[in-house]
Design an enzyme around this catalytic site. Structure first.
Site, short mmCIF file in Angstrom:
data_model
loop_
_atom_site.label_atom_id
_atom_site.label_comp_id
_atom_site.label_asym_id
_atom_site.label_seq_id
_atom_site.Cartn_x
_atom_site.Cartn_y
_atom_site.Cartn_z
N SER A 104 3.21 -9.74 -2.12
CA SER A 104 2.32 -8.85 -2.88
C SER A 104 1.64 -9.51 -4.07
O SER A 104 0.59 -9.05 -4.50
CB SER A 104 3.10 -7.63 -3.36
OG SER A 104 4.14 -8.04 -4.22
N HIS B 69 3.24 -4.30 2.81
CA HIS B 69 1.83 -4.56 2.51
C HIS B 69 1.05 -4.89 3.78
O HIS B 69 0.11 -5.70 3.75
CB HIS B 69 1.70 -5.70 1.49
CG HIS B 69 2.10 -5.28 0.12
ND1 HIS B 69 1.28 -4.54 -0.70
CD2 HIS B 69 3.27 -5.44 -0.56
CE1 HIS B 69 1.91 -4.29 -1.85
NE2 HIS B 69 3.12 -4.82 -1.77
N LYS C 67 2.40 3.31 0.60
CA LYS C 67 1.20 2.50 0.35
C LYS C 67 0.08 2.97 1.31
O LYS C 67 -0.56 3.97 1.05
CB LYS C 67 1.52 1.01 0.49
CG LYS C 67 2.63 0.55 -0.49
CD LYS C 67 2.76 -0.95 -0.54
CE LYS C 67 4.04 -1.42 -1.23
NZ LYS C 67 4.23 -0.99 -2.61
N1 PLP Z 1 8.91 -3.97 -0.20
C1 PLP Z 1 7.77 -4.51 -0.66
C2 PLP Z 1 7.32 -5.82 -0.08
C3 PLP Z 1 7.01 -3.87 -1.64
O1 PLP Z 1 5.88 -4.41 -2.09
C4 PLP Z 1 7.48 -2.62 -2.14
C5 PLP Z 1 6.74 -1.88 -3.18
O2 PLP Z 1 6.20 -2.38 -4.10
C6 PLP Z 1 8.67 -2.11 -1.65
C7 PLP Z 1 9.37 -2.80 -0.68
C8 PLP Z 1 9.21 -0.80 -2.15
O3 PLP Z 1 8.53 0.24 -1.53
P1 PLP Z 1 8.80 1.75 -1.98
O4 PLP Z 1 7.77 2.05 -3.02
O5 PLP Z 1 8.65 2.54 -0.74
O6 PLP Z 1 10.16 1.79 -2.54
#
Ligand code: PLP
Length: 427
Positions: free
Chosen positions: A213, A241, A272
């Site tokens: 990210s 993502h 997202k």
């Molecule tokens: N995994 C990744 C790669 C993320 O970028 C994010 C959120 O920023 C998450 C997990 C966590 O997602 P959630 O908002 O559903 O907890």
């Protein structure tokens, strides 16, 4: 009359309780005083390190144009993970409303006690089908999905191999498990092979973000799959993502890399691209999903996702599967933005992904760039150490299918202007 006096009594009792709390002020307990001293020091350290998180408060729904409390007018928003523009999409909002009407606000229960509705089963079935996997399990978030995965499936006889830049939720999930832990340098297949070759673990699990990210770059899935096969390992991909918009039909990093089915386990978010509301899931072999339903702690000990949120995700999946239009628009916006910035003399890192980190290097200069953009009505955020490596400060831009070509052109022009003003672009 009786009702009125009952109401007055209730209000009075509430005020009495608050007064009692106020009465405690001025004679603070020693433990709380100590806590304040310790936390004050910690907070000062955060300020000194310039890593203080300033939250801007939106007074409008999440969208490409937002209102920010205390500021005049609207801002063009380029910092949400609203990749497909579904966060405030009328059909998604309507589905959530209908979910609320038909199934209520929430379950007041965890899934295995009395918190499973037909809606939850339907979404799990749809997610497993979407990814072509045997089964899927829904969580309150992808953070929870990652927190519940490793501890459930790995014991000290097993080993986990994690990319150095994996998301915090993977790092924390791994911390919770008792497996042997290895961290390989970011996307470094040679180093990973070295670690795998020297491991005698019973289960070997490689885990990676599909798309990282902070950099908008893609995990080397073909190479990871080869290594997994060579060393009898499993491959888990967090596709938060990528799900819904990356790859021709939105199946994520596997599809983008032309290696469908590469991952043995996929964890992803519904917070997202797919609705933007909340929720996460794990999909993969049915025995694993059954085990997670029985022992995964964030699933067993946390409330079921609320029906409007589940309904919003289901409608979003309809939109993801029903047409490629949003994905194509997102791709076009990404391309225009990346080309525009390059032409303006700016550097955008990452692969062909709507996460577009505009590289600056120096942290104060990145803050200046983001502030200049904000003054021009464009909402973007600067990231610096320790979120990204020292000297790698950047302004991260995220494109959405809901941005119009005009929105994108405005952002490109503003970056070009501010870049010149602050000396990031010469000439
Ligand atoms: N995994 C990744 C790669 C993320 O970028 C994010 C959120 O920023 C998450 C997990 C966590 O997602 P959630 O908002 O559903 O907890």
């Amino acid at each position: 009359m009786a009702l009125r006096s009952q109401l007055l009594r209730t209000v009075y009792a509430g005020k009495q309780a608050t007064r009692q709390l106020h009465g405690l002020k001025g004679k603070e307990r020693a433990g709380v005083t100590r806590l304040r001293e310790v936390l004050d020091d910690r907070l000062q350290e955060i300020k000194k390190a310039k890593t203080w998180k300033h939250e801007r408060i939106l007074s409008s729904p999440q969208d490409t144009k937002v209102r920010v409390q205390g500021a005049e007018g609207e801002f063009l928003n380029f910092c949400a993970n609203n990749y497909l523009g579904l966060s405030n999409h009328p059909e998604v909002v309507e589905a959530a409303r209908e979910g609320l009407r038909k199934y209520g606000a929430g379950l007041s229960s965890v899934r295995f006690i009395c918190g499973t509705q037909t809606l939850h089963k339907e979404l799990e079935h749809r997610l497993a089908q979407f990814h072509g996997r045997e089964d899927a399990i829904l969580y309150g978030s992808c953070f929870d999905a990652n927190a519940g995965l490793f501890e459930s499936m790995l014991t000290p006889e097993d080993a986990v191999f994690s990319d150095a830049l994996n998301h915090a939720s993977i790092i924390d999930g791994i911390r919770l498990c008792k497996a042997q832990k290895y961290r390989y340098p970011h996307r470094d297949l040679n180093e990973l092979e070295h670690l795998l070759a020297h491991s005698e673990a019973r289960i070997k699990l490689i885990v990676t973000d599909g798309v990282f990210s902070m950099d908008g770059n893609v995990a080397p899935l073909p190479g990871l799959r080869n290594l997994a096969d060579k060393y009898r390992a499993l491959l888990a991909v967090d596709d938060s993502h990528a799900t819904g918009f990356f790859g021709a039909t939105g199946r994520g990093t596997e599809e983008y890399c032309n290696i469908m089915g590469a991952a043995d386990i996929i964890c992803s978010t519904l917070g997202k691209a797919v609705s933007g509301a909340a929720g996460g899931y794990t999909t993969g072999p049915k025995e694993l999903i059954t085990l997670l339903r029985n022992v995964s702690r964030p699933y067993l000990f946390s409330n079921a996702p609320p029906p409007p949120v589940v309904a919003a995700a289901l409608k979003s999946l309809d939109l993801v599967e029903g047409s490629s239009e949003l994905r194509e628009r997102l791709q076009q916006n990404t391309r225009s933005f990346r080309e525009g910035l390059k032409a303006a003399g700016l550097t955008v890192a990452g692969d062909d992904h709507p996460i577009c980190p505009v590289m600056v290097g120096d942290a104060p200069l990145a803050v200046e760039l983001a502030s200049g953009m904000l003054q021009r009505g464009i909402y973007v955020v600067a990231f610096s150490y320790p979120v990204v490596p020292k000297g790698g400060a950047r302004v991260r831009v995220q494109l959405s299918a809901a941005h119009t070509p005009d929105d994108v052109a405005r952002a490109v022009q503003a970056f070009a202007d501010v870049g010149k003003t602050i000396g990031l672009v010469k000439g």
